[in-house]
Structures are given as C-alpha cells and as structure tokens.
Scaffold this active site. Structure first.
Site, PDB file in Angstrom:
ATOM      1  N   LYS A  73      -5.081  -3.083   6.945  1.00  0.00           N
ATOM      2  CA  LYS A  73      -5.169  -4.326   7.717  1.00  0.00           C
ATOM      3  C   LYS A  73      -6.592  -4.857   7.778  1.00  0.00           C
ATOM      4  O   LYS A  73      -6.802  -6.071   7.779  1.00  0.00           O
ATOM      5  CB  LYS A  73      -4.644  -4.111   9.140  1.00  0.00           C
TER       6      LYS A  73
ATOM      7  N   LYS B 183       6.156  -6.012   0.680  1.00  0.00           N
ATOM      8  CA  LYS B 183       7.055  -5.822   1.814  1.00  0.00           C
ATOM      9  C   LYS B 183       7.610  -7.156   2.289  1.00  0.00           C
ATOM     10  O   LYS B 183       6.893  -8.165   2.246  1.00  0.00           O
ATOM     11  CB  LYS B 183       6.254  -5.215   2.984  1.00  0.00           C
TER      12      LYS B 183
ATOM     13  N   LYS C  19       6.711 -10.771   8.119  1.00  0.00           N
ATOM     14  CA  LYS C  19       6.820 -11.919   9.009  1.00  0.00           C
ATOM     15  C   LYS C  19       5.792 -12.975   8.636  1.00  0.00           C
ATOM     16  O   LYS C  19       5.930 -14.124   8.974  1.00  0.00           O
ATOM     17  CB  LYS C  19       6.555 -11.505  10.456  1.00  0.00           C
TER      18      LYS C  19
END
Ligand code: TRP
Length: 344
Positions: A115, A207, A210
């Site tokens: 991240k 992946k 969102k």
C-alpha cells in the site's frame, strides 16, 4: 490450561463500495459460523481512515457494510454487529499494542509495503500501525477464530506474536493479578476454501477491487440483476473452451477466475464445475454464471437497498451492537490496565 471460550471476530473496512470479493471472501463465510460460535462482526471505520476517507462517504460506507452483514444473513440479535469507533476500547488497546509490537515486525508486513509503495514517507502513521489495531480488535474480545481472506494471514500471525509477547512481557503481573497465564489467546485463522481471491473481470492479473476506475471490473453488492448479468457477459475471457480438469486452467487467469466465482456461488469445487462445463465455450458458460450470480446476489442487493433507504434500523443495530461489544471489551480493558500497571 483450560481452553478459551470460542468466539469469532471479523471486520470489513467501510472504504468504497462492497463488491463480489468482499462477499465471497468474507461476508458469505460469516453466516454459517453463527450456528457454531458466538460471532462479532465489526465495521472497522477506524481502519478505513488510515487512508483518506471523505467523511460523508465514510458514514454511507459504514451503513453499507452493516446492511450487507444483515442482508446476507447475520443475525444482529443473536450475534453482534457494530462499528469499531463506537467502542473506544479498540483505540486504547491498540495504543498498548503499539508499545508491544516491534518496528521490525511491522516493517515486514507485506500489505503495508504494497500500500505504501514508493510513497512510504507520505502515508499516515496509522497505516503503518494498522495491524496493531487489528490485533486489538481481535484480542479485546479474546476471539479464538477469525475468518478472513488469505491476504490477512500475515496480520493474524502478527496478532499471535503480539498476544504471545504481551503474555510473556507481563507474565509476572498477570500472575500477580490472579489472571490465567495465557491471558490473550493465540487466535486461529479460519481457513476458507476456494475462490477467496476474486479477480477483476477486466484483467485476470489484478484483484477485483473497490478502487477500480472502470465500473465493469467489479460486481458490486448493490448491483441490480441487469448490471450483474451485463458485467459477466462483458467479462474478459480467452477464445478457448473450458477444460474438463483444473490443470487446464493454468495460464488462463480470466477463465480460472470465472470458474472460481461459479464454484463459490454454487458451493461446488472448481473440479465439479469443470466436470459440468468442460468442453463448452464461454458463450454457454457466461449465461449460466450470470443466472447463478443473479439468483444468489440480487436478493441481497434488494434487501440492502431497503435497509439503506431509511438508515434508522441500521443505526439502532449498530448502537445496540456497540453496547453489547463494549460490555465484553471493558472487562478485558480493566484487566489490561491493571496488568500494565496503570493506576486505576
Ligand atoms: N484488515 C482487514 C481487511 O483488510 C479488516 C480487519 C480489521 C479485520 N480488523 C479486523 C479482519 C479484525 C478480521 C479481524 O480485510
């Protein structure tokens, strides 16, 4: 040593729209555990703000996660649904764990490294401390079982390390307070079966997420039947037909993803899905998958929309859940304060 009372805890961050990955990887797994264990399902809003969240969006997303829990079949009366920030003991125990966990442990966390990326000097301190807050979530309730996707396994190992170090560092004080030597349990991950990793419908190397810019890459939990069917019809595939055995899916990430989604929704193994569809092309498989997805997901979306139309029911559920969670958390925290040596 007597064993711990079994208890399940898990959480989902209210950051962006819930998608199929959240459902298949987490929420759907939460439901059957209610039959065998007392369960606490948390909306981890304090985790969400480790990266910037628009305040109005955070509230909306908090309601959305709570609505998803309820619509998917979590019973908020027999079990507990609440949002993390209403039980301030999470922050308090997280601070103590910040002082137990070692820099080296935290620096090894692959999710943080992913991240933070090249931006490590400019991410929040909270993002770095995130796994210590997660350990606090779990250990505040002395949870023994934590259902999560496999991307969270390292955080659960850290949770065990923190529990163990706390138990060791404070062993004398734990004993002096008349508490059991293994004060915090060593939590087990609840290992999930197939399709806990749901990939993008547009790119089988990423992946389903969102934050994907094109709305077509993900099926959202609030999507209606038309949207679900359209996204599956348009999903990226290859020109080959489906193999009749799993080995034939290697090197075909998009095909493997759709087969995995079918298997998860139908509660079958990939092997069983291929026994049925092997030799058929996507022209046949996609409509079957779309029909199955609509059958399983559309009723949940309808129920969620109903709950979100007027949030007063969800707000009452969260408040009641927080009150019951706090009752448990306060017992742990008063013991922890004593053990650490805080004057009460
Ligand atoms: N870190 C988890 C995730 O990103 C969310 C989470 C926070 C969690 N606290 C938790 C999961 C405690 C299980 C238990 O998915």
């Amino acid at each position: 040593m007597t064993s711990f009372e079994q208890r399940v805890f898990s959480g989902i961050k209210p950051s962006g729209d819930l998608h199929l990955g959240n459902y298949l990887g987490a929420i759907r797994r939460f439901v059957p555990l209610q039959k065998t264990h007392p369960c606490i399902y948390c909306v981890v809003d304090m985790h969400a703000i480790t990266v910037w969240q628009d305040p109005a969006d955070l509230k909306r997303a908090t309601f959305e996660v709570a609505a998803a829990y309820i619509a998917a079949g979590v019973d908020p009366e027999k079990h507990i649904i609440f949002n993390q920030s209403q039980v301030i003991e999470h922050a308090e125990l997280a601070w103590i764990f910040n002082c137990v966990a070692r820099m080296g442990w935290m620096q090894r966390m692959t999710q943080f490294k992913d991240k933070a990326g090249k931006n490590a000097q400019n991410v929040s301190l909270g993002l770095f401390a995130y796994p210590a807050l997660m350990a606090a979530d779990i250990l505040l309730y002395k949870a023994t079982h934590v259902p999560v996707g496999d991307d969270q396994k390292q955080h659960l190992e850290l949770t065990r390390d923190i529990a163990q170090k706390f138990n060791n560092d404070f062993a004398a004080s734990i004993a002096a307070n008349g508490l059991r030597a293994d004060f915090f349990p060593l939590t087990e991950p609840v290992i999930f079966g197939p399709a806990t990793r749901v990939l993008s419908l547009r790119d089988g190397t990423k992946k389903m997420s969102k934050s994907d810019a094109s709305g077509m890459a993900a099926i959202y939990m609030l999507d209606d039947a038309d949207a679900i069917a359209r996204k599956i019809r348009k999903a990226k595939t290859d020109p080959e037909s489906l193999p009749s055995e799993e080995a034939g899916l290697s090197g075909r990430p998009e095909a493997a993803n759709l087969v995995g989604i079918y298997a998860a929704l139908a509660d079958m193994s990939a092997e069983q899905v291929l026994a049925e569809f092997g030799g058929q092309g996507f022209g046949a498989f996609k409509p079957a998958l779309a029909e199955l997805a609509v059958e399983k997901l559309a009723p949940i979306a309808t129920e969620m929309r109903k709950l979100l139309d007027d949030t007063s029911h969800i707000e009452a559920v969260l408040k009641d859940g927080a009150n019951r969670a706090r009752t448990i958390a306060q017992v742990t925290m008063s013991e922890v304060r004593d053990v650490v040596g805080f004057v009460l």
